[in-house]
Design a protein around this motif. Structure first.
Motif, PDB file in Angstrom:
ATOM      1  N   HIS A   1       0.831  -1.203   0.000  1.00 38.16           N
ATOM      2  CA  HIS A   1       0.000   0.000   0.000  1.00 38.16           C
ATOM      3  C   HIS A   1       0.872   1.263   0.000  1.00 38.16           C
ATOM      4  N   THR A   2       1.848   1.293   0.899  1.00 42.53           N
ATOM      5  CA  THR A   2       2.704   2.482   0.996  1.00 42.53           C
ATOM      6  C   THR A   2       3.506   2.680  -0.282  1.00 42.53           C
TER       7      THR A   2
ATOM      8  N   VAL B   1       2.815   1.769  -3.358  1.00 43.49           N
ATOM      9  CA  VAL B   1       1.979   2.254  -4.461  1.00 43.49           C
ATOM     10  C   VAL B   1       1.592   3.715  -4.220  1.00 43.49           C
ATOM     11  N   GLU B   2       1.293   4.047  -2.961  1.00 44.10           N
ATOM     12  CA  GLU B   2       0.895   5.418  -2.633  1.00 44.10           C
ATOM     13  C   GLU B   2       2.023   6.401  -2.954  1.00 44.10           C
ATOM     14  N   VAL B   3       3.239   6.005  -2.609  1.00 41.93           N
ATOM     15  CA  VAL B   3       4.395   6.862  -2.872  1.00 41.93           C
ATOM     16  C   VAL B   3       4.592   7.044  -4.376  1.00 41.93           C
ATOM     17  N   GLN B   4       4.357   5.992  -5.142  1.00 38.66           N
ATOM     18  CA  GLN B   4       4.510   6.106  -6.593  1.00 38.66           C
ATOM     19  C   GLN B   4       3.432   7.007  -7.185  1.00 38.66           C
ATOM     20  N   ARG B   5       2.239   6.933  -6.595  1.00 42.61           N
ATOM     21  CA  ARG B   5       1.174   7.815  -7.066  1.00 42.61           C
ATOM     22  C   ARG B   5       1.582   9.275  -6.847  1.00 42.61           C
ATOM     23  N   GLU B   6       2.137   9.565  -5.695  1.00 43.29           N
ATOM     24  CA  GLU B   6       2.607  10.923  -5.425  1.00 43.29           C
ATOM     25  C   GLU B   6       3.769  11.297  -6.349  1.00 43.29           C
TER      26      GLU B   6
ATOM     27  N   ARG C   1       8.908   5.599   4.944  1.00 43.56           N
ATOM     28  CA  ARG C   1       7.474   5.515   5.245  1.00 43.56           C
ATOM     29  C   ARG C   1       6.960   4.094   5.353  1.00 43.56           C
TER      30      ARG C   1
ATOM     31  N   LEU D   1      -0.559   1.437 -10.536  1.00 38.84           N
ATOM     32  CA  LEU D   1      -1.173   2.748 -10.758  1.00 38.84           C
ATOM     33  C   LEU D   1      -2.106   2.853 -11.956  1.00 38.84           C
TER      34      LEU D   1
END
Lengths: 283, 283
Positions: free
Chosen positions: A241-242, A244-249, B253, B179
């Motif tokens: 989760h983290t 993928v979230e970082v890649q989205r950002e 993170r 993504l």
């Protein structure tokens, strides 16, 4: 398939493996690929195994038998049919003075097992090949990491290329290529290994949980930390989760195209694209 | 090898390809894998090609010859030796009413070329196989994206799986799996495609710059944007640099291990690891 990796650090070693085994898509099982040997206080050996399961299990069984015999004071000299070259191999893990000798020993056993079954397996169109990652330390020697090929020879991890992979290695390689270096903390390296596992698992069905992780600290000669993360592990889900979230950002921070307004300026970008060649044949 | 990918979006299509071709490691060349056809105002066809270069070039040459003949008002009926099945194929890109017919047409030509050379190539132990990604739109029809297999059949991208890859596809798949969705902006999708290319290039020598990128907006029936990014492109370097930098920050993170102090608390974590199973056999 399988995905195992080892990471050589100044501070020690991190090793990680998945537990999925499949023979076709309709026969999927769970098997440990990580095997820890601490036959005496002066040595710790961790083996990660990929390839034909019958081969890797036979190799591990023979290693254990050699150890048992050595610990009971019986040599392996009673075994028959070994030619002169094979006689050179160690009696057991206890006989090695260097880690590379352990790699040779495992490679020789692997080659023997493969040779035994090759004629029948190749008739069936199957391969009995197997590869291993060997990590550990013998007292008085530096810690080390080896990849043992199906042919029995081995390469070492070095400071330039501190990680080694076997099995389904491509999906999880880019984060290692980007970040891996021997000065990382063992915990950051372990996080990177788990990321490499969970993104591989997401992209390929033949790699799956639980994931085994082990951390060895330099000169401790014992397992410093070990974890098994099942599919239901909240922490394991947190890794994916983290990430993928970082890649989205990250998409927000990647270069804007020349026709887009620059972040904050409202003007289209040109500077960072100046060396772009636009091929006239394309227009 | 080669790495090409196409991305189907609500807003249109993004397609990207590298330019590296190799026959062994000592014969590395640069060839465009992206080919754009706009034979009339009512259709735009983009083909990305992977596999045997002689095959893909022959396929593209035959597509262009069919177009030339059609535009000069000559059919292909003068060609001899085609059996009944092959007669069903389109005369040229101009004859298609649907994009899937174009995919069939390209697949048929690809199969013909491969069949022509298969006997001699297989004697030499070589493969003439090739695959293609086809993207584009024909007026009155939705835009679409197809992957054409070496056997000539094709699969479409859909909203569930909006991207298609050919060639060296594994390294660059995880960011797409994480993504990619059809609601992304064309520019974000293009950034994601370039990231997928640059991380693949970093991990595998057989994929290399320049990278071609094309963006098609839905219903425009022409190329909206196209770029070629060479190895010296500052923007291209920016993609890899930013991506790696973000991943380095991501390590901070990711979940802390149970034995580490939690960020800000100084206390070791337990909560997020509660579902972790530690196998007693490992201790």
């Amino acid at each position: 398939m399988t995905y195992c990796l080892g990471f050589l650090l100044e501070a020690g070693l991190v090793m990680a493996s998945d537990c999925r085994t499949n023979a076709g898509v309709d026969y999927i099982s769970t098997y440990r690929k990580m095997h820890i040997f601490r036959p005496s206080d002066d040595r710790l050996i961790v083996l990660l195994a990929a390839g034909n399961l019958a081969t890797t299990q036979a190799v591990l069984n023979r290693i254990q038998r050699d150890l048992d015999r050595a610990q009971r004071g019986r040599g392996t000299s009673e075994e028959k049919g070994e030619d002169a070259a094979e006689q050179k191999r160690l009696g057991s893990l206890l006989d090695a003075d260097y880690l590379f000798e352990v790699a040779d020993y495992v490679g020789q056993i692997s080659r023997e097992v493969q040779a035994e079954f090759k004629p029948v397996l190749s008739q069936a169109g199957a391969s009995g090949s197997a590869s291993f990652i060997l990590g550990g330390q013998i007292a008085g020697q530096p810690h080390g990491l080896f990849m043992i090929y199906p042919q029995g020879n081995a390469v070492m991890a070095t400071t330039e290329t501190p990680f080694l992979q076997i099995g389904e290695s491509k999906y999880g390689k880019p984060p290692l290529d980007g970040l891996a270096n021997t000065a990382m903390s063992l915990e950051d390296a372990a996080r990177l290994c788990l990321v490499s596992q969970v993104i591989t698992r997401r992209s390929n069905l033949t790699v799956g949980p639980p994931f085994d992780l082990v951390i060895l600290r330099r000169n401790e000669l014992r397992v410093a930390q070990q974890l098994r993360l099942g599919a239901d592990s909240e922490a394991l889900q947190g890794f994916l989760h983290t990430w993928v979230e970082v890649q989205r950002e990250a998409l927000e921070r990647l270069p804007r195209f020349p026709w887009e307004p620059q972040a904050g300026s409202g003007e289209a970008s040109t500077a960072s694209w100046t060396s772009t060649t636009i091929d006239p044949a394309l227009s």
